[in-house]
Scaffold this motif. Structure first.
Motif, PDB file in Angstrom:
ATOM      1  N   UNK A   1       0.833  -1.089  -0.071  1.00  0.00           N
ATOM      2  CA  UNK A   1      -0.036   0.093   0.067  1.00  0.00           C
ATOM      3  C   UNK A   1       0.813   1.383   0.013  1.00  0.00           C
ATOM      4  N   UNK A   2       1.935   1.390   0.763  1.00  0.00           N
ATOM      5  CA  UNK A   2       2.582   2.505   0.947  1.00  0.00           C
ATOM      6  C   UNK A   2       3.339   2.786  -0.097  1.00  0.00           C
ATOM      7  N   UNK A   3       4.178   1.766  -0.868  1.00  0.00           N
ATOM      8  CA  UNK A   3       4.848   2.035  -2.045  1.00  0.00           C
ATOM      9  C   UNK A   3       3.942   2.316  -3.353  1.00  0.00           C
ATOM     10  N   UNK A   4       2.742   1.985  -3.371  1.00  0.00           N
ATOM     11  CA  UNK A   4       1.775   2.323  -4.533  1.00  0.00           C
ATOM     12  C   UNK A   4       1.033   3.604  -4.053  1.00  0.00           C
ATOM     13  N   UNK A   5       1.253   4.349  -2.861  1.00  0.00           N
ATOM     14  CA  UNK A   5       0.578   5.482  -2.541  1.00  0.00           C
ATOM     15  C   UNK A   5      -0.901   5.227  -2.313  1.00  0.00           C
ATOM     16  N   UNK A   6      -1.231   4.013  -1.656  1.00  0.00           N
ATOM     17  CA  UNK A   6      -2.744   3.813  -1.213  1.00  0.00           C
ATOM     18  C   UNK A   6      -2.777   4.241   0.027  1.00  0.00           C
ATOM     19  N   UNK A   7      -3.038   5.099   0.564  1.00  0.00           N
ATOM     20  CA  UNK A   7      -3.159   5.451   1.941  1.00  0.00           C
ATOM     21  C   UNK A   7      -4.611   5.329   2.488  1.00  0.00           C
ATOM     22  N   UNK A   8      -5.326   5.233   1.477  1.00  0.00           N
ATOM     23  CA  UNK A   8      -6.876   5.106   1.920  1.00  0.00           C
ATOM     24  C   UNK A   8      -7.379   3.605   1.914  1.00  0.00           C
ATOM     25  N   UNK A   9      -6.617   2.799   1.895  1.00  0.00           N
ATOM     26  CA  UNK A   9      -7.070   1.267   1.852  1.00  0.00           C
ATOM     27  C   UNK A   9      -6.601   0.945   3.066  1.00  0.00           C
ATOM     28  N   UNK A  10      -7.746   0.026   3.946  1.00  0.00           N
ATOM     29  CA  UNK A  10      -7.292  -0.298   5.460  1.00  0.00           C
ATOM     30  C   UNK A  10      -8.247  -1.502   5.879  1.00  0.00           C
ATOM     31  N   UNK A  11      -7.633  -2.016   6.909  1.00  0.00           N
ATOM     32  CA  UNK A  11      -8.405  -3.402   7.411  1.00  0.00           C
ATOM     33  C   UNK A  11      -9.776  -2.886   7.960  1.00  0.00           C
ATOM     34  N   UNK A  12      -9.760  -1.873   8.555  1.00  0.00           N
ATOM     35  CA  UNK A  12     -10.833  -1.262   9.288  1.00  0.00           C
ATOM     36  C   UNK A  12     -11.539  -0.043   8.668  1.00  0.00           C
ATOM     37  N   UNK A  13     -12.669   0.671   8.802  1.00  0.00           N
ATOM     38  CA  UNK A  13     -13.079   1.895   8.146  1.00  0.00           C
ATOM     39  C   UNK A  13     -12.569   3.074   8.698  1.00  0.00           C
ATOM     40  N   UNK A  14     -12.032   3.965   7.851  1.00  0.00           N
ATOM     41  CA  UNK A  14     -11.400   5.357   8.389  1.00  0.00           C
ATOM     42  C   UNK A  14     -12.069   6.299   7.602  1.00  0.00           C
ATOM     43  N   UNK A  15     -12.605   7.247   8.362  1.00  0.00           N
ATOM     44  CA  UNK A  15     -13.593   8.449   7.954  1.00  0.00           C
ATOM     45  C   UNK A  15     -12.715   9.211   6.897  1.00  0.00           C
ATOM     46  N   UNK A  16     -13.433   9.712   5.727  1.00  0.00           N
ATOM     47  CA  UNK A  16     -14.865   9.476   5.508  1.00  0.00           C
ATOM     48  C   UNK A  16     -15.170   7.836   4.850  1.00  0.00           C
ATOM     49  N   UNK A  17     -16.075   7.411   5.322  1.00  0.00           N
ATOM     50  CA  UNK A  17     -16.358   6.133   4.904  1.00  0.00           C
ATOM     51  C   UNK A  17     -17.980   5.815   4.776  1.00  0.00           C
ATOM     52  N   UNK A  18     -18.553   5.211   4.129  1.00  0.00           N
ATOM     53  CA  UNK A  18     -19.989   4.895   3.638  1.00  0.00           C
ATOM     54  C   UNK A  18     -20.225   3.791   4.679  1.00  0.00           C
ATOM     55  N   UNK A  19     -21.511   3.917   4.953  1.00  0.00           N
ATOM     56  CA  UNK A  19     -22.301   2.909   5.965  1.00  0.00           C
ATOM     57  C   UNK A  19     -22.978   1.924   5.112  1.00  0.00           C
ATOM     58  N   UNK A  20     -23.241   0.600   5.625  1.00  0.00           N
ATOM     59  CA  UNK A  20     -23.613  -0.209   4.830  1.00  0.00           C
ATOM     60  C   UNK A  20     -24.939  -0.691   4.934  1.00  0.00           C
TER      61      UNK A  20
END
Length: 467
Positions: free
Chosen positions: A190-209
Motif C-alpha cells: 500500500x505505501x509503495x503504491x501511494x494507497x493511503x486510503x486502503x485499510x482493514x477497518x473503516x477510516x473516515x470518511x467512509x460509507x455505511x453499509x
C-alpha cells in the motif's frame, strides 16, 4: 484545445459524450439497483479519466475519497503478498501448505491450488456466517474449516471458490513474514503504491453499509464487523482513488512491489474452465471474465452492506471500478465491465504507430534469419521484432505461433502458446553459416524436408517425386 495524453494520442479526459453515457449508466444502476450511494470511475493508460457518483440524498454524492468495503477484491492483495514471497524464493507455488504452516486441515493443498481456488476446500467456514459475525468466534486456524470433511472435491481438478483458503494464505504470509498480514500489506504494497486510503477497518470518511428490503423501499444498517482470521478473504476497505491506483498496478506492475511478468502469470487460468464457452475463469488470485467479446481480469467483491467490482481490459488499455453500499441490488461487477465496454465503444483505442526497428535490433545476422522456414513440409515464417525478439509461426496459423526472447547464452526462450518455456537454437555449420533451427527438438530448414543430413530419420533417397 483539449489536453492530450501523449502516451495514447487520446485526450487526457474523456469526451463529454462519453462522460454523459457513463453517467447515465451509473445513474440507472443506482436507481434500479436501489443503492443508497454508488461511485465509479474509468482509467485509460493507467490514468484516471472519468469518475462519477450518485446518491439517494439530493445534492450530495460520495467522492472518490470515500471508503467502501471491497469484499473479495481483498484476495487480489493477498495474492500479491504470496507471489512476492515466491519471487523472493521463500516458497514455491507447488509447496504444500503444511510445509510452511503445518497443522491445518489443508496441509496437503498447494499454494497454487489455494491461490486459484482449486484446492477442493469447502467454500465457507462452519457456522455462523463469518461475514456478519466477529472474528473472535473463530480464533484459531482450525476453526476456519470443517474438521471431518474440509475437502469437497479432489485437489487440482476444478475451480471451487474457497474463502477459508484465502484466510489460510493470509496466515501463510504471517508465518513467513513474522507479523500480521495487514501490516505486511501496508508496508510492502500500500505505501509503495501511494494507497493511503486502503485499510482493514473503516477510516473516515467512509460509507455505511445497508440492506435494502426486497419488497419495499426501506433500509436496514448492516454490522461493521472485524472478521479476524477470515479478513484475508474480504475485509479491506478502499476508495475509488485507491482502486484506480491498484488497477494501474495490476495492469503494468511496479518493480517496488511485483514485476509485470508475475502479474501476467497471475491472470492466466489455473484450471480449465468447465464450460467450453466459458465466461469466467480464475488465475492466481485474479478472476477472468468475458464480457461483450473482451477478456477482462480483476475481481468482484461483496460483504454485508457493500458490493464492488474492478476490471481491467488489456486490449483496450482501460480499467473501471464501481462501489455501492447495499448488500444486493446494484451489480457493481457487471457495471464496472459495462463502463469499460461503453468507453471502448465511444473512444476505441488507437493502434500504436508503425515504427522501424532500432538500429541495434536490426542486426544483419538476425535479418538473414527472417523469412520462410519449414518444419517437414509445413511452411513457417520467422519475423524479427523489437528487442531482438524472434517470432515464429505456421503460415496456416494456430497456437504454435510464439515469440522468442534472446538469452545470454545465445539461445532464444519461447514466451507463449505451445512453445512457452521451450528453447530455440540456431544451429551452424563448421563454416559459421546457418544450417537449421532447433526448436525443442523440432528441426526447421530452409526447404521442405532438407537437407537430408539434418532431418530426423532422414529422407527417402528418391527425394520428392510425382505419383
Amino acid at each position: 484545445m483539449p489536453n492530450f495524453d501523449h502516451q495514447t494520442d487520446l485526450p487526457a479526459e474523456l469526451l463529454p459524450t462519453t462522460g454523459r453515457a457513463l453517467l447515465h449508466r451509473i445513474a440507472v444502476a443506482q436507481s434500479e439497483g436501489r443503492a443508497p450511494s454508488l461511485v465509479a470511475g474509468v482509467q485509460r493508460g493507467g490514468r484516471p479519466v472519468w469518475s462519477g457518483a450518485r446518491s439517494m440524498i439530493d445534492g450530495h454524492a460520495p467522492t472518490t475519497d470515500v471508503q467502501y468495503r471491497i469484499g473479495s477484491i481483498t484476495k487480489t492483495f493477498v495474492a500479491v503478498l504470496v507471489l512476492r514471497l515466491r519471487d523472493e524464493g521463500l516458497l514455491d507455488l507447488a509447496d504444500p501448505l503444511g510445509r510452511h504452516l503445518p497443522g491445518t486441515p489443508a496441509d496437503a493443498a498447494t499454494v497454487a491450488q489455494l491461490l486459484s481456488h482449486s484446492s477442493g476446500l469447502t467454500a465457507e467456514t462452519p457456522g455462523p456466517w463469518w461475514e456478519r459475525t466477529e472474528g473472535s468466534l473463530r480464533p484459531e486456524l482450525a476453526d476456519l474449516l470443517e474438521t471431518e470433511k474440509p475437502l469437497k472435491h479432489p485437489a487440482g481438478r476444478l475451480h471451487h471458490y474457497s474463502n477459508p483458503g484465502f484466510a489460510l494464505l493470509g496466515a501463510l504470509v504471517e508465518e513467513l513474514r513474522g507479523e500480521h498480514w495487514g501490516e505486511v500489506l501496508r508496508r510492502e504494497v500500500l505505501e509503495p503504491l501511494g494507497m493511503t486510503r486502503t485499510s482493514l477497518l473503516p477510516e473516515a470518511p467512509h460509507a455505511g453499509g445497508f440492506a435494502v428490503h426486497p419488497w419495499a423501499d426501506v433500509m436496514l444498517p448492516e454490522p461493521l464487523t472485524d472478521t479476524g482470521r477470515m479478513a484475508p478473504a474480504g475485509q479491506l476497505w478502499s476508495t475509488g482513488e485507491d482502486l484506480a491506483r491498484w488497477a494501474a498496478f495490476l495492469a503494468a506492475g511496479d518493480e517496488k512491489v511485483l514485476a509485470h511478468a508475475t502479474l501476467a502469470e497471475m491472470r492466466r487460468p489455473a484450471v480449465a474452465p468447465e464450460d467450453a464457452d466459458w465466461t469466467s475463469a480464475y488465475g492466481l488470485g485474479l478472476a477472468l471474465y468475458r464480457h461483450e467479446g473482451r477478456l477482462l481480469y480483476g475481481h468482484s467483491g461483496s460483504m454485508p452492506g457493500f458490493t464492488a467490482g474492478l476490471w481491467i481490459s488489456e486490449q483496450d488499455g482501460l480499467a473501471a471500478y464501481a462501489l455501492a453500499n447495499a448488500t444486493s441490488g446494484a451489480n457493481t461487477s457487471v457495471l464496472a465491465a459495462e463502463l469499460i465496454a461503453l468507453t471502448a465503444a465511444h473512444e476505441p483505442r488507437l493502434p500504436e504507430p508503425w515504427r522501424p526497428l532500432a538500429e541495434a535490433d536490426a542486426e544483419e545476422e538476425l535479418l538473414a534469419l527472417t523469412g520462410p522456414w519449414y518444419w517437414g513440409a509445413a511452411p513457417h515464417a520467422l519475423r524479427l521484432r523489437a528487442g531482438r525478439v524472434l517470432e515464429i509461426g505456421p503460415l496456416a496459423g494456430g497456437r504454435r505461433e510464439s515469440r522468442f526472447q534472446p538469452q545470454p547464452d545465445g539461445t532464444w526462450l519461447g514466451l507463449e502458446n505451445y512453445y512457452a518455456g521451450e528453447t530455440l537454437r540456431i544451429v551452424r555449420r563448421a563454416d559459421g553459416s546457418v544450417s537449421h533451427l532447433d526448436l525443442g527438438s523440432f528441426v526447421l530448414t530452409r526447404e521442405p524436408y532438407g537437407p537430408a543430413e539434418v532431418v530426423p530419420g532422414g529422407i527417402d533417397p528418391k527425394g520428392w517425386h510425382a505419383g
